[in-house]
Motif scaffolding. Sequence first.
Motif, PDB file in Angstrom:
ATOM      1  N   GLN A 154     -41.444 -12.530 -16.099  1.00 53.84           N
ATOM      2  CA  GLN A 154     -40.454 -13.780 -16.451  1.00 53.84           C
ATOM      3  C   GLN A 154     -39.590 -13.367 -17.668  1.00 53.84           C
ATOM      4  OE1 GLN A 154     -39.707 -16.925 -14.807  1.00 53.84           O
ATOM      5  NE2 GLN A 154     -38.094 -16.204 -15.980  1.00 53.84           N
ATOM      6  N   ALA A 155     -40.179 -12.721 -18.548  1.00 53.09           N
ATOM      7  CA  ALA A 155     -39.501 -12.177 -19.825  1.00 53.09           C
ATOM      8  C   ALA A 155     -38.503 -11.055 -19.488  1.00 53.09           C
ATOM      9  CB  ALA A 155     -40.560 -11.795 -20.832  1.00 53.09           C
ATOM     10  N   VAL A 156     -38.906 -10.203 -18.632  1.00 51.96           N
ATOM     11  CA  VAL A 156     -37.714  -9.187 -18.157  1.00 51.96           C
ATOM     12  C   VAL A 156     -36.966  -9.818 -17.423  1.00 51.96           C
ATOM     13  CG1 VAL A 156     -37.548  -7.164 -16.845  1.00 51.96           C
ATOM     14  CG2 VAL A 156     -39.713  -7.418 -17.814  1.00 51.96           C
ATOM     15  N   ALA A 157     -37.240 -10.603 -16.653  1.00 55.10           N
ATOM     16  CA  ALA A 157     -35.752 -11.430 -15.832  1.00 55.10           C
ATOM     17  C   ALA A 157     -35.240 -12.054 -16.711  1.00 55.10           C
ATOM     18  CB  ALA A 157     -36.669 -12.478 -14.717  1.00 55.10           C
ATOM     19  N   ASP A 158     -35.735 -12.920 -17.915  1.00 53.59           N
ATOM     20  CA  ASP A 158     -34.917 -13.603 -18.805  1.00 53.59           C
ATOM     21  C   ASP A 158     -33.887 -12.391 -19.580  1.00 53.59           C
ATOM     22  OD1 ASP A 158     -35.977 -16.023 -17.939  1.00 53.59           O
ATOM     23  OD2 ASP A 158     -37.543 -15.852 -19.645  1.00 53.59           O
ATOM     24  N   PHE A 176     -37.277 -12.690 -10.649  1.00 49.65           N
ATOM     25  CA  PHE A 176     -36.066 -12.109 -10.352  1.00 49.65           C
ATOM     26  C   PHE A 176     -35.320 -12.531  -9.241  1.00 49.65           C
ATOM     27  CE2 PHE A 176     -38.873  -9.304 -12.030  1.00 49.65           C
ATOM     28  CZ  PHE A 176     -38.534  -8.494 -13.375  1.00 49.65           C
ATOM     29  N   GLU A 177     -36.003 -13.515  -8.498  1.00 52.75           N
ATOM     30  CA  GLU A 177     -35.106 -14.081  -7.128  1.00 52.75           C
ATOM     31  C   GLU A 177     -33.925 -14.510  -7.353  1.00 52.75           C
ATOM     32  OE1 GLU A 177     -35.253 -14.018  -3.036  1.00 52.75           O
ATOM     33  OE2 GLU A 177     -36.185 -12.714  -4.498  1.00 52.75           O
ATOM     34  N   ALA A 200     -28.246 -13.182  -6.235  1.00 56.08           N
ATOM     35  CA  ALA A 200     -26.756 -13.182  -7.031  1.00 56.08           C
ATOM     36  C   ALA A 200     -26.201 -11.715  -6.868  1.00 56.08           C
ATOM     37  CB  ALA A 200     -26.833 -13.629  -8.200  1.00 56.08           C
ATOM     38  N   GLY A 201     -27.064 -10.929  -6.492  1.00 59.97           N
ATOM     39  CA  GLY A 201     -26.798  -9.569  -6.508  1.00 59.97           C
ATOM     40  C   GLY A 201     -26.658  -8.682  -7.792  1.00 59.97           C
TER      41      GLY A 201
END
Length: 392
Positions: free
Chosen positions: A56-60, A95-96, A101-102
């Motif tokens: 979640q931290a990486v995705a943020d 990450f979804e 969103a590409g």
Amino acid sequence: MSTPSSTDSAEAYATWIAPQASLVVLQPTTLCNLDCSYCYLPFRKKRLEMSVEVTQAVADSLAEQQPGHVTEVCWHGGEPLAIGPEKLAALMAPFEELRRAGRVRHSLQTNATLINEPWCDLFIGYDVAVGVSIDGPADLNAERVDWAGRPAFDRIVTGIGKLVERQIRFSLIAVVGEGIGRAADLLDFLTGLGPTSIGLNIEELEGVNTSRSQPAPERARAFWEAVFAWSAQHPGVEVRELDRLAHYLRTIRGGERESWEAHRYDPLPTVAVNGDVVLLSPELAGIRDEYYGDFLAGNVVTEPLSEILAAAHRLPYVSEFLDGLAACRETCAFFDFCRGAQAGNRYFENGSFDSTETNYCRASKQELVRALAGITNTTGISSSTRSMEEAT
């Protein structure tokens, strides 16, 4: 080892390193079900697993990057499939939105021994680019064994067969050791498995794999000559190393030298199971050194990647790597193509990051060029571009 000022390091970093990551390597688990004799991973016998808090931290962090910027999230172990499809799906969930969103695409490197129907469902559902590691036919793959010493070859081939059955595209990477004298046999076998592309990694000294012998330049050149000869007879097969060299030649021939020379290194953040981040070389994860310490640039759970990268020039190993790149540019006739030795190879071969030439350079870059151009001296690429273009 050099100690430039902070201002100098910041300017050098901005010159050589891209401000945003285009590739982020995530380690979902340290565990690997195989015990390959040349493996560089120090904790592959331990089952440590990444939490959703980390992803979640990486995705943020990736959501903060420029909207048009696309980042590849590469799941790399250990053996990433050792975590199980349900747990990896949970790690991918943050990450979804970015994927749809590409802005993020997933890739995964696996030994393929654990591939089954649920894994194939996940690869399809998340549009994962799958890479499989296999070193050739059974005798050339003999160093890929499990912890009981049993050959993994049949299980790898079975896993690849599952991908083929489900029509999942995949690439192959082979570590070239004993197969260096059998290029045609190696490529015939790998092609027969049906990959989209083939990567050939001449075995390197890195991580905890630091004592095995490396091929002499002449042997590496003979290998690449055989690869070129094979490729000429199989024009529809993409060999990664040849494709990279061809891309360089097309760029130069097309009058786009400035765009090639403007290329900057990806900072290549590698995120360990607990969120710790190392830069420039995944092989540095888990390694400790008396001088450099643990190579950590930060932890993504406590600070975003943008802040970690903004402060990266202060790290001794990063600053020294920048000096090494500058030295390569000044002293190496092959710099025009290769753009400088890899950080991990400098450290594991030479013991520092501001060193220049490595055996990796010679075997995988210089001899590749010499094999194509027929170069038998050290005049390098700049003086022989025309002959290489004609050769292609």
